[in-house]
Scaffold this motif. Structure first.
Motif, PDB file in Angstrom:
ATOM      1  N   TYR A  45      26.960  29.680  25.675  1.00 13.41           N
ATOM      2  CA  TYR A  45      27.576  30.878  26.269  1.00 13.41           C
ATOM      3  C   TYR A  45      28.036  30.548  27.685  1.00 13.41           C
ATOM      4  CZ  TYR A  45      27.996  35.895  27.476  1.00 13.41           C
ATOM      5  OH  TYR A  45      28.451  37.143  27.856  1.00 13.41           O
ATOM      6  N   LYS A  46      29.347  30.315  27.835  1.00 16.00           N
ATOM      7  CA  LYS A  46      29.861  29.864  29.129  1.00 16.00           C
ATOM      8  C   LYS A  46      30.955  30.809  29.635  1.00 16.00           C
ATOM      9  CE  LYS A  46      28.920  24.899  28.932  1.00 16.00           C
ATOM     10  NZ  LYS A  46      28.065  24.808  27.751  1.00 16.00           N
ATOM     11  N   GLY A  47      30.791  31.242  30.885  1.00 17.59           N
ATOM     12  CA  GLY A  47      31.742  32.172  31.478  1.00 17.59           C
ATOM     13  C   GLY A  47      32.706  31.500  32.442  1.00 17.59           C
ATOM     14  N   PHE A  48      33.930  32.022  32.493  1.00 17.30           N
ATOM     15  CA  PHE A  48      34.978  31.478  33.366  1.00 17.30           C
ATOM     16  C   PHE A  48      35.743  32.641  33.998  1.00 17.30           C
ATOM     17  CE2 PHE A  48      34.078  28.572  29.933  1.00 17.30           C
ATOM     18  CZ  PHE A  48      33.883  27.365  30.596  1.00 17.30           C
ATOM     19  N   TYR A  49      36.172  32.445  35.232  1.00 18.13           N
ATOM     20  CA  TYR A  49      36.849  33.514  35.971  1.00 18.13           C
ATOM     21  C   TYR A  49      38.334  33.579  35.619  1.00 18.13           C
ATOM     22  CZ  TYR A  49      38.676  36.296  39.838  1.00 18.13           C
ATOM     23  OH  TYR A  49      39.326  37.253  40.583  1.00 18.13           O
ATOM     24  N   TRP A  50      38.846  34.816  35.548  1.00 18.80           N
ATOM     25  CA  TRP A  50      40.298  35.004  35.462  1.00 18.80           C
ATOM     26  C   TRP A  50      40.690  36.308  36.143  1.00 18.80           C
ATOM     27  CZ3 TRP A  50      43.053  36.689  30.335  1.00 18.80           C
ATOM     28  CH2 TRP A  50      42.444  37.809  29.786  1.00 18.80           C
ATOM     29  N   ASN A  51      41.945  36.397  36.518  1.00 18.22           N
ATOM     30  CA  ASN A  51      42.481  37.617  37.111  1.00 18.22           C
ATOM     31  C   ASN A  51      43.904  37.798  36.574  1.00 18.22           C
ATOM     32  OD1 ASN A  51      43.750  39.563  38.734  1.00 18.22           O
ATOM     33  ND2 ASN A  51      42.384  39.126  40.458  1.00 18.22           N
ATOM     34  N   PRO A  52      44.049  38.515  35.446  1.00 20.24           N
ATOM     35  CA  PRO A  52      45.369  38.642  34.815  1.00 20.24           C
ATOM     36  C   PRO A  52      46.451  39.234  35.729  1.00 20.24           C
ATOM     37  CG  PRO A  52      43.668  39.326  33.286  1.00 20.24           C
ATOM     38  CD  PRO A  52      42.999  39.137  34.619  1.00 20.24           C
ATOM     39  N   GLN A  53      46.045  40.138  36.624  1.00 21.85           N
ATOM     40  CA  GLN A  53      47.026  40.740  37.545  1.00 21.85           C
ATOM     41  C   GLN A  53      47.662  39.692  38.459  1.00 21.85           C
ATOM     42  OE1 GLN A  53      44.637  44.019  39.226  1.00 21.85           O
ATOM     43  NE2 GLN A  53      46.437  45.300  38.878  1.00 21.85           N
ATOM     44  N   ASN A  54      46.829  38.739  38.887  1.00 25.31           N
ATOM     45  CA  ASN A  54      47.317  37.695  39.808  1.00 25.31           C
ATOM     46  C   ASN A  54      47.719  36.405  39.104  1.00 25.31           C
ATOM     47  OD1 ASN A  54      46.605  39.525  41.714  1.00 25.31           O
ATOM     48  ND2 ASN A  54      44.770  38.459  42.410  1.00 25.31           N
ATOM     49  N   GLY A  55      47.587  36.405  37.767  1.00 23.51           N
ATOM     50  CA  GLY A  55      47.938  35.194  37.020  1.00 23.51           C
ATOM     51  C   GLY A  55      46.951  34.045  37.197  1.00 23.51           C
ATOM     52  N   GLU A  56      45.701  34.365  37.561  1.00 22.42           N
ATOM     53  CA  GLU A  56      44.670  33.328  37.760  1.00 22.42           C
ATOM     54  C   GLU A  56      43.843  33.153  36.490  1.00 22.42           C
ATOM     55  OE1 GLU A  56      42.016  33.306  41.347  1.00 22.42           O
ATOM     56  OE2 GLU A  56      43.206  35.090  41.821  1.00 22.42           O
ATOM     57  N   ILE A  57      43.563  31.900  36.130  1.00 20.30           N
ATOM     58  CA  ILE A  57      42.706  31.651  34.958  1.00 20.30           C
ATOM     59  C   ILE A  57      42.097  30.254  35.067  1.00 20.30           C
ATOM     60  CG2 ILE A  57      44.625  30.792  33.503  1.00 20.30           C
ATOM     61  CD1 ILE A  57      43.273  32.311  31.129  1.00 20.30           C
ATOM     62  N   ASP A  58      40.812  30.152  34.718  1.00 18.70           N
ATOM     63  CA  ASP A  58      40.122  28.855  34.726  1.00 18.70           C
ATOM     64  C   ASP A  58      40.420  28.165  33.387  1.00 18.70           C
ATOM     65  OD1 ASP A  58      38.305  26.736  34.627  1.00 18.70           O
ATOM     66  OD2 ASP A  58      36.758  27.854  35.705  1.00 18.70           O
ATOM     67  N   LEU A  59      41.160  27.063  33.455  1.00 18.23           N
ATOM     68  CA  LEU A  59      41.613  26.382  32.234  1.00 18.23           C
ATOM     69  C   LEU A  59      40.474  25.813  31.397  1.00 18.23           C
ATOM     70  CD1 LEU A  59      44.772  24.497  33.590  1.00 18.23           C
ATOM     71  CD2 LEU A  59      44.661  26.728  32.473  1.00 18.23           C
ATOM     72  N   ARG A  60      39.309  25.625  32.014  1.00 18.82           N
ATOM     73  CA  ARG A  60      38.160  25.072  31.257  1.00 18.82           C
ATOM     74  C   ARG A  60      37.697  26.033  30.162  1.00 18.82           C
ATOM     75  NH1 ARG A  60      34.019  24.079  35.943  1.00 18.82           N
ATOM     76  NH2 ARG A  60      34.853  26.148  36.457  1.00 18.82           N
ATOM     77  N   ILE A  93      48.488  44.323  28.390  1.00 23.04           N
ATOM     78  CA  ILE A  93      49.643  43.432  28.242  1.00 23.04           C
ATOM     79  C   ILE A  93      49.549  42.221  29.180  1.00 23.04           C
ATOM     80  CG2 ILE A  93      52.165  43.306  28.225  1.00 23.04           C
ATOM     81  CD1 ILE A  93      50.783  45.278  26.134  1.00 23.04           C
ATOM     82  N   ASP A  94      49.142  42.449  30.442  1.00 21.34           N
ATOM     83  CA  ASP A  94      49.033  41.334  31.399  1.00 21.34           C
ATOM     84  C   ASP A  94      48.059  40.270  30.911  1.00 21.34           C
ATOM     85  OD1 ASP A  94      50.773  42.737  32.976  1.00 21.34           O
ATOM     86  OD2 ASP A  94      49.346  43.241  34.561  1.00 21.34           O
ATOM     87  N   ALA A  95      46.941  40.722  30.330  1.00 18.49           N
ATOM     88  CA  ALA A  95      45.921  39.783  29.846  1.00 18.49           C
ATOM     89  C   ALA A  95      46.484  38.899  28.727  1.00 18.49           C
ATOM     90  CB  ALA A  95      44.705  40.559  29.340  1.00 18.49           C
ATOM     91  N   ILE A  96      47.166  39.525  27.766  1.00 18.70           N
ATOM     92  CA  ILE A  96      47.731  38.769  26.644  1.00 18.70           C
ATOM     93  C   ILE A  96      48.822  37.813  27.141  1.00 18.70           C
ATOM     94  CG2 ILE A  96      49.126  38.966  24.531  1.00 18.70           C
ATOM     95  CD1 ILE A  96      47.530  41.398  23.764  1.00 18.70           C
ATOM     96  N   ASN A  97      49.661  38.296  28.038  1.00 20.11           N
ATOM     97  CA  ASN A  97      50.738  37.446  28.545  1.00 20.11           C
ATOM     98  C   ASN A  97      50.221  36.243  29.316  1.00 20.11           C
ATOM     99  OD1 ASN A  97      52.656  39.068  27.368  1.00 20.11           O
ATOM    100  ND2 ASN A  97      53.202  40.159  29.239  1.00 20.11           N
ATOM    101  N   LEU A  98      49.134  36.432  30.061  1.00 20.79           N
ATOM    102  CA  LEU A  98      48.554  35.294  30.790  1.00 20.79           C
ATOM    103  C   LEU A  98      47.985  34.257  29.822  1.00 20.79           C
ATOM    104  CD1 LEU A  98      47.756  33.803  33.363  1.00 20.79           C
ATOM    105  CD2 LEU A  98      45.739  35.286  33.539  1.00 20.79           C
ATOM    106  N   LEU A  99      47.337  34.723  28.769  1.00 23.60           N
ATOM    107  CA  LEU A  99      46.813  33.796  27.748  1.00 23.60           C
ATOM    108  C   LEU A  99      47.968  33.015  27.107  1.00 23.60           C
ATOM    109  CD1 LEU A  99      44.178  36.123  26.038  1.00 23.60           C
ATOM    110  CD2 LEU A  99      43.659  34.082  27.394  1.00 23.60           C
ATOM    111  N   ARG A 100      49.035  33.743  26.749  1.00 19.55           N
ATOM    112  CA  ARG A 100      50.196  33.094  26.125  1.00 19.55           C
ATOM    113  C   ARG A 100      50.833  32.065  27.062  1.00 19.55           C
ATOM    114  NH1 ARG A 100      55.090  36.619  26.550  1.00 19.55           N
ATOM    115  NH2 ARG A 100      54.902  35.643  28.580  1.00 19.55           N
ATOM    116  N   ASP A 101      51.109  32.485  28.295  1.00 18.08           N
ATOM    117  CA  ASP A 101      51.768  31.585  29.255  1.00 18.08           C
ATOM    118  C   ASP A 101      50.937  30.332  29.520  1.00 18.08           C
ATOM    119  OD1 ASP A 101      53.724  33.480  29.376  1.00 18.08           O
ATOM    120  OD2 ASP A 101      53.173  34.260  31.364  1.00 18.08           O
ATOM    121  N   THR A 102      49.613  30.526  29.561  1.00 11.50           N
ATOM    122  CA  THR A 102      48.711  29.378  29.815  1.00 11.50           C
ATOM    123  C   THR A 102      48.728  28.416  28.636  1.00 11.50           C
ATOM    124  OG1 THR A 102      47.315  30.865  31.117  1.00 11.50           O
ATOM    125  CG2 THR A 102      46.371  28.747  30.505  1.00 11.50           C
ATOM    126  N   LEU A 103      48.639  28.956  27.423  1.00 18.51           N
ATOM    127  CA  LEU A 103      48.618  28.096  26.232  1.00 18.51           C
ATOM    128  C   LEU A 103      49.925  27.312  26.073  1.00 18.51           C
ATOM    129  CD1 LEU A 103      46.806  30.396  23.633  1.00 18.51           C
ATOM    130  CD2 LEU A 103      45.870  28.384  24.777  1.00 18.51           C
TER     131      LEU A 103
END
Length: 302
Positions: A45-60, A93-103
């Protein structure tokens, strides 16, 4: 066999139960959180920080995961001001778009994207039984949110992934969601059916909604799925059954629709409108409900 999944909204009501069920099946969980305080790390169980509003996401967060279950979205149970409606929509929508853009930018192993959705896409009706094949869409704010939410999720299909959309009903759980809000006035002796009381409540027990996500994940099933128990009930019946379980008499007449509309405004659709929704599709594919009818669900929760 799926070994690791990435979950957004893992610390929420459904997410917490889903994590418990994943671990019981030996599936490790990575999760994304907007709160650094909620980030924990253990072997599975591992947690990682993200902020969809700012486009921040931990790639790990994507390391080793072969599927994403997306449960994130601001609550709809707060007053729908113009600003808050924007929050409800953008949080999804922001959350899904950030996941898509990152992938699109990284090497990853994700083959399956499973997203929350809602039965509020279907028009309010007392007679029509809604299956996933029905294309009718309601005209409410919530149905607009669901349409945009599902369209955002569909983008992952063009990236070669399987996409599942889980149209969630009224989730019943002990300490959160709809049930405590229904129980409180009944315990205080002021419980009553809302409006006509004939609006359908297509409910589902917390263990079953998490169970459906796990079922879709393990069997890599794509498409739209109604996540509701096989036996919906009308508001007046649910109110009476809760009162009976609590041994609290109901003596007030129905609360009139106009009073609820005055109090709640546009949000009143949450309690005054309802849909009769079918669970046949997921059952025919082999999902076995733990809580098939309201009687045994309330027995467990109350």
């Amino acid at each position: 066999m799926i070994k690791k999944v990435l979950i957004t909204g893992a610390t929420g009501l459904i997410g917490s139960e889903l994590v418990r069920q994943c671990h019981a099946e030996g599936i490790a969980v990575n999760y994304l959180s907007t709160s650094r305080e909620k980030i924990k790390n253990s072997e599975n169980y591992k947690g990682f920080y993200w902020n969809p509003q700012n486009g921040e996401i931990d790639l790990r967060a994507f390391d080793g995961a072969t599927a994403i279950i997306n449960l994130v979205g601001s609550t709809i149970a707060k007053p729908w001001t113009r600003d808050y409606k924007k929050v409800i929509l953008e949080s999804r929508i922001d959350a899904i778009n950030l996941l898509r853009d990152t992938l699109l930018k990284i090497d990853h192993s994700i083959v399956h994207f499973i997203s929350a959705s809602g039965i509020s896409i279907y028009p309010n009706s007392r007679t029509k039984l809604y299956t996933e094949e029905i294309e009718a869409v309601d005209t409410t704010f919530l149905s607009e949110v669901v349409v945009a939410w599902e369209a955002a999720a569909a983008q992952f299909k063009t990236m070669g992934m399987e996409v599942s959309k889980v149209r969630t009903g009224v989730v019943l759980s002990k300490n959160d969601g709809a049930l405590p809000k229904l129980v409180k006035p009944i315990k205080l002796g002021v419980g009553a059916p809302l409006g006509s009381g004939e609006q359908w409540m297509s409910w589902i027990h917390l263990e079953d909604i998490a169970g459906i996500y796990l079922f879709l994940l393990k069997n890599q099933l794509e498409g739209k799925y109604n996540a509701v128990a096989p036996n919906p009930v009308q508001n007046k019946k649910m109110t009476k059954m809760i009162a009976s379980k609590l041994n609290c008499p109901l003596w007030l007449p129905n609360i009139p629709s106009f009073a609820i509309k005055l109090l709640m405004g546009e949000m009143s659709v949450l309690v005054l409108e309802g849909q009769l929704v079918s669970s046949k599709k997921v059952e025919q594919l082999g999902y076995h409900f733990k809580y098939y009818n309201l009687e045994n669900a309330l027995q467990d929760l109350l």
